[in-house]
Scaffold this motif. Structure first.
Motif, PDB file in Angstrom:
ATOM      1  N   ARG B 140       1.017  -1.224  -0.032  1.00 23.89           N
ATOM      2  CA  ARG B 140      -0.067  -0.067   0.005  1.00 23.89           C
ATOM      3  C   ARG B 140       0.755   1.119  -0.077  1.00 23.89           C
ATOM      4  O   ARG B 140       0.433   2.531  -0.409  1.00 23.89           O
ATOM      5  N   LEU B 141       2.084   1.081   0.478  1.00 21.09           N
ATOM      6  CA  LEU B 141       2.989   2.265   0.436  1.00 21.09           C
ATOM      7  C   LEU B 141       3.447   2.614  -1.216  1.00 21.09           C
ATOM      8  O   LEU B 141       3.565   3.967  -1.585  1.00 21.09           O
ATOM      9  N   ALA B 143       1.356   2.020  -3.468  1.00 17.58           N
ATOM     10  CA  ALA B 143       0.244   2.300  -4.509  1.00 17.58           C
ATOM     11  C   ALA B 143       0.025   3.813  -4.897  1.00 17.58           C
ATOM     12  O   ALA B 143      -0.496   4.081  -6.088  1.00 17.58           O
ATOM     13  N   PRO B 144      -0.001   4.721  -4.118  1.00 12.73           N
ATOM     14  CA  PRO B 144      -0.102   6.072  -4.591  1.00 12.73           C
ATOM     15  C   PRO B 144       0.531   6.659  -5.845  1.00 12.73           C
ATOM     16  O   PRO B 144       0.223   6.928  -6.832  1.00 12.73           O
ATOM     17  N   LEU B 147      -0.695   4.363  -8.784  1.00  7.41           N
ATOM     18  CA  LEU B 147      -2.042   5.006  -9.339  1.00  7.41           C
ATOM     19  C   LEU B 147      -1.782   6.205 -10.002  1.00  7.41           C
ATOM     20  O   LEU B 147      -2.266   6.445 -11.082  1.00  7.41           O
TER      21      LEU B 147
END
Lengths: 122, 189
Positions: B140-141, B143-144, B147
């Motif tokens: 999740r680190l 992911a930004p 995306l």
């Protein structure tokens, strides 16, 4: 060329996905820190916030671990050098205690006092 | 364009093959561009897929997506590694999303919207897969950045595709021929 209505919907949806990913990645998730104990017999996880006494069977014998008041320490150990007992108590995620002879490893995980100062000197 | 009406492009299989070759070529270009992170790609090899969303029926469209995955994996040398799995999952999901967006959106959506949806869904799938296969919770680190990258490259690619579709006489020919003769040609791959 002109963008059409659903293009804006798509762009907004994508931007929302990016924003959600940012929130999930960078928001400090409270999540109480927990104690992870690894021994030859397996791995156990306990919340750091609940006081308890553990007896963990290592390769030499039982290591007694005490979680109390938000910190964890090794109370007694069958090992010859007692380094683990002398290490005292740890309370911050990332800190750990190890008894190499008895192969018991205790560490604190989870998020918590991140960005804090390890030690100060004057 | 004068003799365009006499030129034949062949059937759907021929268009698929041509666009597939285009995917191979763009994959090679893509491979030359340095990337900040191993899985971060520009996605220019998706251009033919973007164009095909208008031209091809779903079975041929999926064949093209598979051709793209194989082409990309062969060129980057990752065909027999788990990276090809990432490519496959990302491309297939993106292809389905783009096809659905194209067909459902009709005149309300342009290549920009289709491309952005495809890019972001492809990257989202790869992040999810990375979470399972490689990085675990730490995924999740990344992911930004992933995306956001999809949003930017997807928009740029969409703008390019839109401009290309507006200018290209080949594209105009292909879309009129394939749309005009839905029954003709080999329909099933």
């Amino acid at each position: 060329m002109r963008l059409r209505p659903l293009d804006f919907v798509a762009l907004l949806a994508a931007a929302a996905a990016v924003a959600m990913a940012c929130v999930s990645a960078y928001s400090p998730k409270g999540g109480e820190p927990f104690v992870v104990v690894t021994a030859p017999g397996g791995e156990w996880i306990y919340p750091l916030g609940e006081d308890r006494e553990l007896e963990i069977e290592g390769s030499l014998g039982a290591t007694r671990i005490c979680i109390s008041g938000g910190s964890v320490r090794i109370e007694s150990s069958p090992c010859p050098n007692q380094t683990c007992v002398a290490a005292g108590a740890v309370s911050v995620p990332g800190q750990w205690l190890a008894c190499l002879p008895n192969e018991v490893f205790v560490r604190i995980e989870g998020r918590g006092a991140e960005g804090g100062v390890d030690a100060g000197s004057f | 364009m004068r003799e365009a009406s006499e030129r034949r492009l062949g059937d759907k299989a021929d268009v698929t093959a041509l666009l597939g070759a285009f995917c191979f070529f763009l994959s090679a270009i893509e491979y030359m561009v340095p990337k900040p992170l191993p899985f971060m790609r520009l996605g220019i090899a998706n251009l033919p897929i973007l164009l095909a969303a208008d031209l091809l029926p779903l079975p041929w469209f999926l064949v093209l997506a598979l051709v793209k995955v194989v082409g990309m994996s062969v060129i980057s040398g990752s065909l027999f590694s788990y990276i090809a799995l990432f490519s496959l999952a990302g491309t297939l999901v993106a292809a389905l999303v783009m096809w659905a967006a194209r067909r459902a959106g009709g005149r309300l959506i342009s290549a920009v919207g289709v491309s952005v949806l495809g890019a972001v869904s492809s990257n989202a799938v790869q992040v999810l897969l990375a979470r399972v296969v490689v990085f675990g919770e730490a995924a999740r680190l990344i992911a930004p950045a992933f995306l956001a990258m999809g949003l930017v490259t997807g928009t740029l690619l969409g703008l390019f595709a839109e401009a290309f579709a507006a200018k290209s006489s080949w594209y105009a020919l292909a879309s009129s021929q394939l749309a005009a003769r839905p029954g003709e040609g080999r329909d099933e791959p």
